[in-house]
Design an enzyme around this catalytic site. Sequence first.
Site, short mmCIF file in Angstrom:
data_model
loop_
_atom_site.label_atom_id
_atom_site.label_comp_id
_atom_site.label_asym_id
_atom_site.label_seq_id
_atom_site.Cartn_x
_atom_site.Cartn_y
_atom_site.Cartn_z
N ASP A 170 0.84 -1.19 0.00
CA ASP A 170 0.00 0.00 0.00
C ASP A 170 0.88 1.25 0.00
O ASP A 170 1.56 1.54 0.98
CB ASP A 170 -0.90 -0.01 1.24
CG ASP A 170 -2.15 0.80 1.05
OD1 ASP A 170 -2.24 1.55 0.06
OD2 ASP A 170 -3.06 0.69 1.89
N ASP A 171 0.87 1.98 -1.11
CA ASP A 171 1.67 3.20 -1.26
C ASP A 171 3.18 2.93 -1.31
O ASP A 171 3.97 3.71 -0.79
CB ASP A 171 1.36 4.21 -0.15
CG ASP A 171 0.01 4.88 -0.33
OD1 ASP A 171 -0.65 4.60 -1.35
OD2 ASP A 171 -0.39 5.67 0.54
N CYS A 226 -6.23 4.15 -3.92
CA CYS A 226 -6.07 2.83 -3.35
C CYS A 226 -7.11 1.86 -3.92
O CYS A 226 -6.78 0.87 -4.56
CB CYS A 226 -6.19 2.95 -1.83
SG CYS A 226 -6.38 1.44 -0.94
#
Length: 229
Positions: free
Chosen positions: A8-9, A48
């Site tokens: 995530d990221d 996301c």
Amino acid sequence: NIVLLVADDLGRDQIGCYGNHVIATPQLDSLAASGTRFTMAFASTASCSGSRTTIYTGLHTHQTGSYGLVGERNGFQTFPAIETAPQLFNNLGYKTGIIGKVHVSPETGYPWQVRSESETRDVAKIADEAESFFKDAVSEDKGLFLTIGYVDPHRQLATRGSFGNGENLYDARIKDHVYSPEEVLIPPFLQDIPPVREELSEYYRAIHRLDQGIGMVLDALERQGLADD
């Protein structure tokens, strides 16, 4: 058998195998060396929820209805008629599951058979859950399609003020690695000023934790006799 790991990221340039010589990502680097490292691959929209839906459907967000973040006030979600990866693999007789961050909807459109949703950064716990899933698939004599949605290295979700470091939330198997602000690499789109360096040093710590968790999942595959399949 398919294991899909979603960070995530995580920026590409913050991984050793893509040229970052400061951060320690030995597990990701080893995985890249043993397979295929893409240099021209991308999800068609930013994180996301949107990027996850492009991965799980193979379609652009304007085709799926998942134009933005799922939930909260906007309510974006995937149209009922869209086929998703868990649906397809369920139909093929696979054992399907997701561990960690999900952040797509509706549940009927993403019917993973095993759904262990959490926001934990305890990557050792995640690896334990993954190994339990592997064991069950072997005992059931089924092919497996497991997705692991890591929270790392996303900012702390409630405050957006940190990266979950130093919170004493983790298993003793996870080893912290503290980077000094002086050693981090500044991307060309950021200013080289002390606050940016401090932020990146914390970001690096979360990436290092993520890398260890991926190694634990790979070890679990080895223990369950699945590493070569």
